[in-house]
Design a protein around this motif. Structure first.
Motif, short mmCIF file in Angstrom:
data_model
loop_
_atom_site.label_atom_id
_atom_site.label_comp_id
_atom_site.label_asym_id
_atom_site.label_seq_id
_atom_site.Cartn_x
_atom_site.Cartn_y
_atom_site.Cartn_z
N GLU A 1 -32.22 110.16 -6.39
CA GLU A 1 -33.17 110.80 -5.46
C GLU A 1 -34.27 109.83 -5.01
OE1 GLU A 1 -32.79 114.20 -8.61
OE2 GLU A 1 -32.37 112.03 -8.56
N ASP A 2 -34.75 108.99 -5.94
CA ASP A 2 -35.86 108.09 -5.61
C ASP A 2 -35.40 106.81 -4.91
OD1 ASP A 2 -34.55 107.20 -7.87
OD2 ASP A 2 -36.36 106.33 -8.76
N LEU A 3 -34.10 106.70 -4.61
CA LEU A 3 -33.57 105.49 -3.97
C LEU A 3 -33.16 105.72 -2.52
CD1 LEU A 3 -31.20 104.28 -6.85
CD2 LEU A 3 -33.55 103.57 -6.44
N LYS B 1 -43.09 103.10 -7.13
CA LYS B 1 -43.33 102.59 -8.48
C LYS B 1 -43.08 101.09 -8.56
CE LYS B 1 -38.61 103.66 -9.96
NZ LYS B 1 -37.76 104.40 -10.92
N ASN C 1 -28.28 111.02 -9.73
CA ASN C 1 -29.61 110.52 -10.11
C ASN C 1 -30.08 109.34 -9.24
OD1 ASN C 1 -31.98 110.48 -11.60
ND2 ASN C 1 -31.14 109.14 -13.18
N ARG D 1 -41.24 101.35 -1.97
CA ARG D 1 -40.94 102.04 -3.22
C ARG D 1 -42.26 102.27 -3.97
NH1 ARG D 1 -36.17 100.23 -7.34
NH2 ARG D 1 -35.10 100.02 -5.34
N GLU E 1 -34.55 106.07 0.33
CA GLU E 1 -35.16 105.32 1.44
C GLU E 1 -35.02 103.81 1.27
OE1 GLU E 1 -35.78 107.25 3.83
OE2 GLU E 1 -35.60 109.02 2.55
N GLN E 2 -34.35 103.37 0.20
CA GLN E 2 -34.18 101.94 -0.04
C GLN E 2 -32.95 101.41 0.69
OE1 GLN E 2 -36.49 100.17 -1.98
NE2 GLN E 2 -37.51 102.13 -1.69
N LYS F 1 -38.35 101.09 -17.25
CA LYS F 1 -39.30 101.36 -16.16
C LYS F 1 -40.20 100.17 -15.87
CE LYS F 1 -39.32 106.31 -17.16
NZ LYS F 1 -40.12 107.49 -17.59
N GLU G 1 -27.31 100.94 -9.77
CA GLU G 1 -27.76 101.91 -8.77
C GLU G 1 -26.85 101.89 -7.55
OE1 GLU G 1 -32.56 101.88 -9.81
OE2 GLU G 1 -31.72 100.41 -8.43
N LYS H 1 -28.99 114.17 -6.32
CA LYS H 1 -29.45 114.70 -7.61
C LYS H 1 -28.36 114.58 -8.67
CE LYS H 1 -31.45 118.84 -9.72
NZ LYS H 1 -31.88 120.25 -9.50
#
Length: 559
Positions: A424-426, A18, A422, A16, A428-429, A217, A438, A419
Motif C-alpha cells: 500500500e505504501d509503495l 518515511k 502489503n 516517500r 506512488e513509487q 525500518k 518489493e 493490501k
C-alpha cells in the motif's frame, strides 16, 4: 583503520514519507565478513548502494561515509571503481560483453591497465575460479551460476579492497549457491578482502559471518556475532528470528541447556547429545499427502523443444500431469530446462514435437489471447519485465485496461490487491526505485489482478523475507481453495518442502521424479532441507524444522 565508517546516515527517496535510512551508524573493519539482513524494504540494498557512489540512489541524504579514513565523496572515480567491487542480484544486469574472456578483461581495460598485466590477471582469475573450460564461450550460453561466478571473477581481477554483494545467490540453485558462497568465504579468508553481503537465504552464509547486522525500518537493530544476534532476536520475539538457519530455530524450539548450533554439522552433534540416553521410539513423520493426477489441469506428453534447429534439445521427451487446485513445485539446477518449460505452457514457445493440454484443451487450439483471459498468468523470473509505467499504481491499473470496469471499481481492485501483498505504501513509487523483494510483491499483484485459473510462478520467493514467504504461502493456499492451480519453479527448497503439495526434480530436460514433499526431500542427499540433513542420522523422514522439533520432544519424554 576501518574499511567503512558510516556516521549518522539518513536517506529518503523522493515522494516517500518515511526514511529509507534512519540515523545509521556502522563501522566495518578491514578483512571482516559482514552479513547484512532484514525484512524486504528494511533498507539493506539502499545502504549497500550508498557504499558504491556510482550506484547511490537519488533522494535527500545527510551524514557521512568514510572509506579507509577518506570521505567517500572525495575518493576518486578510478579508486572507487577498482577498490570497491559490487555484485548485483541479477547476473545479467552486470555483464556487458559477449565472450567470457572479454568480460574478465573489461574492467581492467576500462582502468587503462597495460596488456601484460591484463593477461596475467585474467589468467590468474580464470584459474582461481575454474573458468578455464569455458574461457572462450559466449556469455549468453552460460548458466546463472556461471554468470554470477564470472561477475565475481571480473571484479576480483581489479583486486578490490572490499566486495559488496546484494543477494548474489537469489537466482542460483541450492548447490550453485552453496558453491558461490564458499568461494566468497575463500576470498575473504585467503585474500583478506572485506566482504559485506545482504541475503535472505541465511542457511549457508550466516555461519561464515564475523558479524551480523540486522536492519528494520531503516535502522540497525542488532550488530554482533551470529550467536549473540540469534539469541537477541529470539528473546525479543523478532520476526527476523524465523529467517535464521534451521539449526538455530530447531534448537530454540526444544527446551535444553546445550550450546546453540550454527551449522548443520554442529546441529547433528547437538541432536545426538540432546537425545543421548533417550529411548528413541519415534523416528518417522507420518505423511498423509498423496500425489493424485487423475484429474490434471495441465498435461504434457512427449514434449521436445530446442531454441534453434541445429542446437541441442532443452526439453527432452517431457511427460507430466499436473493436478488441479494444488501447489506443484519444480526444482532442479540452473540450465536444466525449468523456465523453458514454463514458457512452453504459456504458448510463448512452441514444441517441435509432443502435445500440451491446458484444462483438457490442446494449447494450439486456443484463439488469440484466449489463453490469458481469466485462464492463465505467469510471474516471470525477472519481475522488472512486467513494469511499464512510472508508478506502481499505474502499473497495476494497466493490467485492468481491457476490463469493463469503472474507474472506481478499478481503483478498488488495485487497493485490495495492494493490501493483499502489503505494498500500500509503495503505490506512488517508481517500480525501479523499490527493493527487489518489493518488486517481486508488486509483480505478483499485477499477475493476480487478471484472476487466472492457472498461476505460473518462476522463482516467486526470490528477494522475499521469511515473513512474506509465509504470507505468500497463505495467498497461494487461499487461491487453491478458489479453484486456482499453482505451478511453481523454485530454488527455495525450504519453501517447497513446507508449502508444496508435490515436488518434481527437473534434470537434463525432463522430470525424473514427482512425489509429495516429505517423500521427495527425505530421499535426497543435496536437494533437501537443512532440517533433513541435520536429523537424518536419527530420524527417517523429518523434512521441516517443525518435524524435527516434534520428534525431539516426543522422544525426550522417554529420557
Amino acid at each position: 583503520m576501518a574499511c567503512f565508517e558510516i556516521k549518522d546516515l539518513n536517506f529518503s527517496y523522493p515522494l516517500r514519507g518515511k526514511k529509507a535510512l534512519d540515523h545509521v551508524d556502522l563501522v566495518v573493519e578491514q578483512g571482516e565478513f559482514v552479513v547484512l539482513c532484514g525484512k524486504s524494504g528494511c533498507g539493506k540494498s539502499t545502504l549497500m548502494r550508498h557504499l558504491k557512489p556510482v550506484l547511490t540512489p537519488h533522494g535527500e541524504r545527510d551524514g557521512e561515509i568514510y572509506f579507509h579514513g577518506v570521505n567517500l565523496k572525495d575518493v576518486s572515480f578510478r579508486d572507487q571503481t577498482s577498490q570497491i567491487g559490487y555484485v548485483l542480484q541479477n547476473p545479467d544486469n552486470q555483464i556487458v560483453t559477449d565472450k567470457v574472456w572479454h568480460e574478465l578483461s573489461f574492467g581492467l581495460e576500462s582502468l587503462g591497465v597495460d596488456n601484460e598485466t591484463i593477461r596475467l590477471r585474467v589468467a590468474e582469475m580464470a584459474s582461481y575460479f575454474g573458468i578455464q573450460t569455458w574461457f572462450r564461450r559466449e556469455v549468453s550460453g552460460l548458466s546463472g551460476g556461471q554468470k554470477q561466478l564470472l561477475n565475481l571473477a571480473s571484479i576480483m581481477a581489479m583486486q578490490p579492497l572490499v566486495l559488496l554483494l546484494d543477494e548474489p545467490t537469489s537466482q542460483l540453485d541450492p548447490i550453485a549457491a552453496s558453491d558461490f558462497l564458499e568461494t566468497i568465504r575463500k576470498i575473504n579468508r585467503e585474500v583478506g578482502t572485506t566482504v559485506i553481503i545482504t541475503e535472505h537465504r541465511l542457511e549457508d552464509v550466516f555461519p561464515y559471518a564475523d558479524r551480523v547486522v540486522v536492519m528494520d525500518k531503516g535502522r540497525i537493530i542488532a550488530n554482533d556475532t551470529p550467536r549473540v544476534v540469534g539469541r537477541a532476536l529470539k528473546d525479543e520475539n523478532n520476526e527476523m528470528f524465523y529467517a535464521l538457519p534451521s539449526p538455530m530455530r530447531i534448537f530454540s524450539g526444544v527446551e535444553n541447556d546445550l550450546e546453540c548450533p550454527l551449522t548443520v554439522r554442529e546441529g547433528r552433534a547437538w541432536i545426538s547429545r540432546l537425545l543421548d540416553g533417550a529411548d528413541i521410539r519415534e523416528r518417522r513423520i507420518y505423511d498423509e499427502k498423496v500425489f493424485d493426477t487423475s484429474d490434471p489441469v495441465v498435461e504434457m506428453k512427449e514434449v521436445w523443444f530446442r531454441y534453434e534447429k541445429e542446437s541441442a534439445d532443452i526439453v527432452k521427451g517431457l511427460s507430466v500431469k499436473i493436478p488441479k487446485n494444488k501447489i506443484f513445485c519444480i526444482v532442479g539446477g540452473n540450465g536444466t530446462g525449468k523456465s523453458t518449460t514454463m514458457k512452453l505452457l504459456t504458448g510463448i514457445l512452441r514444441p517441435y514435437r509432443g502435445k500440451i493440454k491446458i484444462g483438457g484443451k490442446d494449447i494450439r487450439k486456443f484463439k488469440k489471447n484466449e489463453l490469458f483471459e481469466h485462464n492463465l498468468a505467469m510471474l516471470p523470473q525477472n519481475p522488472q519485465a512486467l513494469f511499464v509505467k512510472k508508478t506502481v499504481r499505474e502499473d497495476l491499473l494497466e493490467m485492468l485496461s481491457g476490463f469493463d470496469l469503472s474507474k472506481e471499481e478499478k481503483a478498488a481492485k488495485v487497493a485490495d490487491v495492494a493490501k493483499l501483498v502489503n505494498i500500500e505504501d509503495l503505490l506512488e513509487q517508481h517500480p525501479y526505485d523499490i527493493s527487489g523483494g518489493e518488486q517481486q510483491r508488486a509483480a505478483l499483484a499485477k499477475v493476480l489482478l487478471v484472476e487466472p485459473k492457472i498461476l505460473l510462478l518462476d522463482e516467486p520467493t526470490k528477494g522475499l523475507d521469511n515473513y512474506f514467504k509465509f504470507r505468500l504461502a497463505s495467498i497461494l493456499k487461499e487461491l487453491n481453495k478458489k479453484g486456482v492451480s499453482v505451478i511453481m519453479v523454485s530454488h527455495d527448497i525450504e519453501f517447497c518442502a513446507s508449502y508444496g503439495d508435490s515436488c518434481s526434480m527437473f534434470f537434463d530436460g525432463d522430470i525424473v521424479i514427482t512425489e509429495t514433499p516429505n517423500k521427495f526431500f527425505s530421499g535426497n542427499s543435496f536437494y533437501t532441507t537443512s532440517a533433513n540433513r541435520l536429523s537424518r542420522h536419527v530420524f527417517l523422514n523429518a523434512v521441516n524444522n517443525e518435524d524435527v522439533i516434534a520428534l525431539c520432544k516426543r522422544n525426550l519424554a522417554t529420557k
